[in-house]
Design an enzyme around this catalytic site. Structure first.
Site, PDB file in Angstrom:
ATOM      1  N   ARG A 418      12.700 -33.388  13.473  1.00 18.32           N
ATOM      2  CA  ARG A 418      13.185 -33.032  14.812  1.00 18.32           C
ATOM      3  C   ARG A 418      13.521 -31.556  14.887  1.00 18.32           C
ATOM      4  O   ARG A 418      14.013 -30.953  13.918  1.00 18.32           O
ATOM      5  CB  ARG A 418      14.449 -33.849  15.161  1.00 18.32           C
ATOM      6  CG  ARG A 418      14.160 -35.326  15.363  1.00 18.32           C
ATOM      7  CD  ARG A 418      15.259 -36.034  16.062  1.00 18.32           C
ATOM      8  NE  ARG A 418      16.546 -35.848  15.405  1.00 18.32           N
ATOM      9  CZ  ARG A 418      17.701 -36.166  16.005  1.00 18.32           C
ATOM     10  NH1 ARG A 418      17.673 -36.627  17.256  1.00 18.32           N
ATOM     11  NH2 ARG A 418      18.836 -35.995  15.388  1.00 18.32           N
ATOM     12  N   SER A 482      16.490 -32.688   3.829  1.00 16.11           N
ATOM     13  CA  SER A 482      17.075 -33.857   3.153  1.00 16.11           C
ATOM     14  C   SER A 482      16.464 -34.124   1.793  1.00 16.11           C
ATOM     15  O   SER A 482      15.902 -35.214   1.546  1.00 16.11           O
ATOM     16  CB  SER A 482      16.926 -35.064   4.057  1.00 16.11           C
ATOM     17  OG  SER A 482      17.300 -34.714   5.358  1.00 16.11           O
ATOM     18  N   ASP A 536      21.030 -33.816   4.677  1.00 15.34           N
ATOM     19  CA  ASP A 536      21.291 -34.682   5.840  1.00 15.34           C
ATOM     20  C   ASP A 536      22.634 -35.394   5.712  1.00 15.34           C
ATOM     21  O   ASP A 536      23.296 -35.687   6.720  1.00 15.34           O
ATOM     22  CB  ASP A 536      20.147 -35.673   6.081  1.00 15.34           C
ATOM     23  CG  ASP A 536      19.782 -36.491   4.855  1.00 15.34           C
ATOM     24  OD1 ASP A 536      18.918 -37.369   4.988  1.00 15.34           O
ATOM     25  OD2 ASP A 536      20.336 -36.224   3.767  1.00 15.34           O
TER      26      ASP A 536
HETATM   27  C1  0WK Z   1      18.851 -39.312  10.900  1.00 13.30           C
HETATM   28  C2  0WK Z   1      19.305 -37.912  10.498  1.00 13.30           C
HETATM   29  C3  0WK Z   1      18.414 -37.351   9.431  1.00 13.30           C
HETATM   30  C4  0WK Z   1      18.341 -38.307   8.270  1.00 13.30           C
HETATM   31  C5  0WK Z   1      17.886 -39.631   8.769  1.00 13.30           C
HETATM   32  C6  0WK Z   1      17.875 -40.622   7.640  1.00 13.30           C
HETATM   33  O1  0WK Z   1      19.318 -37.071  11.607  1.00 13.30           O
HETATM   34  O2  0WK Z   1      18.864 -36.104   9.015  1.00 13.30           O
HETATM   35  O3  0WK Z   1      17.493 -37.789   7.281  1.00 13.30           O
HETATM   36  O4  0WK Z   1      18.759 -40.128   9.764  1.00 13.30           O
HETATM   37  O5  0WK Z   1      17.417 -41.844   8.114  1.00 13.30           O
HETATM   38  P1  0WK Z   1      15.900 -42.270   8.098  1.00 13.30           P
HETATM   39  O6  0WK Z   1      15.260 -41.608   9.229  1.00 13.30           O
HETATM   40  O7  0WK Z   1      15.334 -41.867   6.794  1.00 13.30           O
HETATM   41  O8  0WK Z   1      15.941 -43.725   8.259  1.00 13.30           O
HETATM   42  C1  BGC Z   2      17.170 -37.175  -0.992  1.00 11.68           C
HETATM   43  C2  BGC Z   2      18.497 -36.743  -0.427  1.00 11.68           C
HETATM   44  C3  BGC Z   2      18.668 -37.274   0.969  1.00 11.68           C
HETATM   45  C4  BGC Z   2      18.427 -38.764   1.005  1.00 11.68           C
HETATM   46  C5  BGC Z   2      18.574 -39.356   2.364  1.00 11.68           C
HETATM   47  C6  BGC Z   2      16.993 -38.650  -0.842  1.00 11.68           C
HETATM   48  O1  BGC Z   2      15.725 -39.026  -1.241  1.00 11.68           O
HETATM   49  O2  BGC Z   2      17.079 -36.820  -2.350  1.00 11.68           O
HETATM   50  O3  BGC Z   2      18.611 -35.362  -0.429  1.00 11.68           O
HETATM   51  O4  BGC Z   2      19.966 -36.992   1.373  1.00 11.68           O
HETATM   52  O5  BGC Z   2      17.161 -39.060   0.511  1.00 11.68           O
HETATM   53  O6  BGC Z   2      17.681 -38.873   3.245  1.00 11.68           O
END
Ligand code: 0WK
Ligand code: BGC
Length: 801
Positions: A418, A482, A536
């Site tokens: 994003r 992240s 993140d």
């Molecule tokens: C939303 C956050 C982002 C994070 C994500 C983790 O804005 O920084 O990395 O959540 O959740 P995912 O999209 O991996 O399920």
């Molecule tokens: C990364 C982290 C991150 C997490 C959640 C992991 O794979 O090493 O830096 O915070 O995923 O997104």
């Protein structure tokens, strides 16, 4: 004799009365036991069974509590007790090696024991001492069931029909007498109109009345005639037969001490015929009601069904299959055999799933192991051996609400990439307002040359700036990145290693802020002022900290998993200074990469790790996060098929495909209500024809895998909370955890599993979970704002006021 009684007795039930009766039965006036699930020849309630698909053997549960005695039984200390256990206890008292597998109602055993050729029966009917029936009902109509797939055998216990008064206008004074003289007055009213225990008595009372009305034996009665139970059902049945009926009537009257005349014998035969025909009509009406009910519930124009019966015959294109001598025994044996097979299967499934279950002791162990790793990660001399790298983030404080200005933010590393514009104003002026755009990072970009990845990021920024009319403005930017980064300052982050399916080349060991700046320079169209790079977890903590100053922990459970928290600077040996706090990015995803968690890894986990892009790395993450849970479930399902415990061992090529069972399937399959339908639909879409048992088993596997993930995450979070409490020497800590990530947010039970485990393992910490609404982009902008405020305050010449 009252006209109405005689008419009813002669069973001259007109169409309308019969239809009325059918209606009453159809609309659930049948005794409250209707929802009982067929077991035992007395009304007994069951544990919450699962539904049975028509072609698969019945799924049974073994608890069977007796609701009430009938048919002259009234042993004490049994009603309300589990008769299976009582029998087992009696067997043990006599030290026989017999294991009670099932308790089945005689109607069910009859249904199971009868079949017409290859066609199984779906209705069981008993008309004997008592009367009752069972049928295969659509599970969705059995409200006491959790699931509504397939069918469930329902024991109607229709003997109690009318106990609530639904048949008051049908019952005769003779029926009232029979009931008054019975052991269970007011109960089993319907049974007392049909069951052979009562037919004789009804007939006897009629004969007494006829004698009193001088319509029989010139009015003479005898003590035998006035004695309860002197007329048996068999006598009544024989007398109502054309062949030999009159002779049988004569025998009976003589037995009753009467000198019968021929008209007397004829009268007695009429009486018996009326009693039997009424019983048969009542039974046929109820059966017709039940069959109509089945036809309607199955939405069929015509129902074609087999009824296993031990009793009389009826009309309704129902094929009646008379039970041969040992049908019921066969039926019970079939049910017991099914139960044995299911029991053996259940044990084998539990054995296979056992390693995926975390006992309380194991949860404590994981917590303690992480606490050790945290200490080792923070200390310089042990940092290199620690699997959790405890990375300083240079974020020293959570927002205090004084942050102001417009900021750009990037959010890379989750499901979506994003770009955001974040405007920070005073609360009066509206506080924070954001606009953002989601862009995809195609796998070939995430796994291609690093320069291509950062060029792609820059293209997205250009697109966003254009759409938002930001050209000509160079806004401070906060970059949520992240992945594990070693930071030496707020705006510098050396990528230690990629995770979560990213492998872009030429990035590891590099400062990703520099890589971004290089890409901007390559684009040569605009300037970018990267002020801060944050993980993140940090962005999420800051974003939630803006609303709740108590928020000092950031948790992500999404594609990957990780946490950060505010550590005492004195404990962060990698950063000089001992005053205040600093946010530490734990990178707990790598917890166990040094082998400290090996005893918790199952062979399923090892398989998932082996086929991953980074074998041996992020081992803790691979037990918990969204990128891997579906794969763990897939591995378990493959083994269940190989062991012929699932899909009857039919080969399932679809299940051999990595990624074919994404984690979102777990959320669908474990969602409350319609879960089995969801499970079947998911499996159907994979081309897997699933029976109800298969769907139940797949759901069980999903539940076991997601529960373990939630408990591991909870144990880790408990370690963090206890660390903060310990740091601050507090007897009780209250802290808020800012959370984000699709798994935590969208899985129906995951968050509860986490919270329950934290409560269990950190009882002296009151942990509040605050779900981040705006993602960590906002957090990154807040970090940038704090950095700008500090920089300005440092830059501002001391005014000496
Ligand atoms: C939303 C956050 C982002 C994070 C994500 C983790 O804005 O920084 O990395 O959540 O959740 P995912 O999209 O991996 O399920
Ligand atoms: C990364 C982290 C991150 C997490 C959640 C992991 O794979 O090493 O830096 O915070 O995923 O997104």
């Amino acid at each position: 004799m009252r006209e109405r009684d005689l008419r009813v007795l002669r069973a001259e039930l007109g169409g309308s009365q019969e239809a009325q009766l059918k209606d009453r039965i159809f609309h659930g006036a049948v005794g409250p036991a209707a929802a009982l699930h067929g077991l035992g020849a007395f009304p007994s309630s069951r544990g919450r069974p699962a539904a049975a698909a028509p072609d698969s053997p019945v799924l049974l549960s073994l608890q069977s509590k007796l609701q009430s005695w009938s048919k002259g039984y009234s042993c004490s200390g049994v009603v309300g007790r589990d008769v299976g256990q009582l029998l087992q206890a009696a067997i043990q008292r006599q030290s026989h090696d017999i294991n009670v597998m099932v308790v089945v109602n005689d109607t069910v055993a009859t249904m199971m024991g009868c079949r017409l050729g290859t066609k199984p029966c779906e209705v069981g009917l008993i008309v004997g001492a008592g009367t009752n029936s069972c049928f295969m009902e659509e599970a969705r109509y059995v409200e006491s069931l959790d699931d509504n797939e397939g069918r469930m055998c329902v024991n109607t216990e229709w003997g109690t029909f009318g106990d609530t008064g639904a048949m008051a206008d049908i019952l005769t004074t003779y029926d009232e007498h029979v009931d008054a003289g019975s052991l269970n007055k007011g109960k089993h009213r319907f049974e007392k109109l049909i069951g052979s225990l009562y037919l004789g008595e009804i007939a006897r009372l009629l004969l007494v009345q006829l004698a009193q009305d001088k319509a029989l034996h010139a009015g003479g009665t005898t003590p035998q005639l006035r004695t309860q139970g002197m007329v048996t059902a068999l006598e009544v049945l024989n007398i109502s037969e054309d062949q030999g009926g009159l002779a049988a009537a004569q025998c009976l009257l003589q037995k009753l001490g009467l000198q019968p005349s021929d008209p007397d014998c004829f009268t007695v035969q009429q009486v018996c015929l009326a009693v039997v025909t009424r019983a048969a009509c009542l039974c046929a009406t109820s059966l017709a009601a039940m069959l109509t009910h089945m036809r309607k519930n199955r939405e069929l124009p015509q129902l074609d069904v087999c009824v296993g019966v031990d009793g009389d015959t009826f009309q309704c294109t129902a094929t009646l299959v008379s039970a041969v001598d040992d049908s019921r025994a066969q039926g019970v044996a079939v049910v017991a055999a099914v139960a044995l097979r299911l029991e053996a299967q259940r044990r084998e499934v539990d054995q296979l799933l056992q390693p995926l279950r975390l006992a309380p002791r194991a949860r404590q162990q994981v917590q303690a192991l992480l606490q050790c790793e945290m200490e080792r990660g923070l200390r310089q001399e042990t940092h290199a051996q620690a699997s959790t790298r405890m990375l300083p983030t240079y974020v020293r404080a959570t927002p205090d609400g004084s942050e102001r200005g417009d900021f750009l933010a990037l959010d890379l590393g989750g499901t979506n990439f994003r770009v955001l514009l974040v405007k920070l104003r005073s609360r009066e002026a509206g506080g924070i307002c954001m606009v953002s755009e989601i862009y995809s990072i195609p796998p070939e970009v995430a796994q291609g040359p690093g320069s291509q990845l950062f060029d792609h990021i820059v293209e997205c920024i250009v697109d966003f700036q254009t759409k938002q009319g930001l050209w000509g403005r160079t806004l401070p930017l906060g970059f949520t990145f992240s992945f594990p980064c070693q930071q030496k300052s707020l705006d510098q982050g050396i990528l230690l290693n990629w995770t979560k399916g990213f492998t872009a080349s030429g990035c590891e060991g590099k400062d990703v802020v520099e890589l971004l700046r290089e890409a901007v320079r390559r684009k040569n169209q605009f300037d970018l002022d990267v002020v801060a790079i944050v993980n993140d977890t940090v962005g999420t903590m800051m974003s939630c900290g803006y609303d709740d100053p108590n928020c000092e922990v950031g948790l992500i459970v999404g594609t990957g998993t990780n946490a950060c928290y505010m550590e005492e600077l004195r404990n962060v040996e990698a950063v000089p200074g001992a005053e205040g706090r600093m946010c530490i990015n734990m990178e707990w995803g790598a917890f166990g990469d040094n082998g400290c968690l090996d005893e918790f890894f199952t062979h399923f986990d090892a398989q998932v790790d082996r086929v991953s892009l980074n074998p041996g790395k992020q081992r803790f993450e691979k037990l918990i996060s969204g990128m891997y849970l579906g794969e763990i479930v897939r591995m378990v399902l493959v083994e269940l098929v190989e062991k012929e415990l699932l899909f009857q061992g039919r080969p399932c090529p679809a299940l051999q495909t990595p990624g074919i069972f994404p984690t979102k399937f777990l959320s669908t399959i474990e969602s409350d209500g319609l879960a089995l339908r969801q499970a079947s639909a998911v499996l159907q879409n994979l081309g897997l024809a699933a029976s109800v048992e298969d769907a139940l088993l797949v759901r069980k596997v999903c539940q076991v895998v997601s529960l373990r993930a939630g408990q591991l995450c909870g144990a880790a979070l408990a370690a963090v909370a206890e660390k903060i409490r310990d740091n601050r020497g507090l007897a009780q800590l209250a802290v808020t955890v800012g959370v984000d990530g699709t798994l935590y947010k969208l899985h129906p039970h995951f968050s509860q599993h986490v919270q329950q485990t934290v409560k269990e393992l950190a009882p002296r910490c009151t942990v509040t979970f605050l779900q981040s609404e705006d993602g960590s982009g906002k957090g990154a902008a807040l970090v940038a704002a704090v950095a700008c405020r500090i920089a300005q305050s440092r830059a501002a010449p001391a005014t000496g006021q």
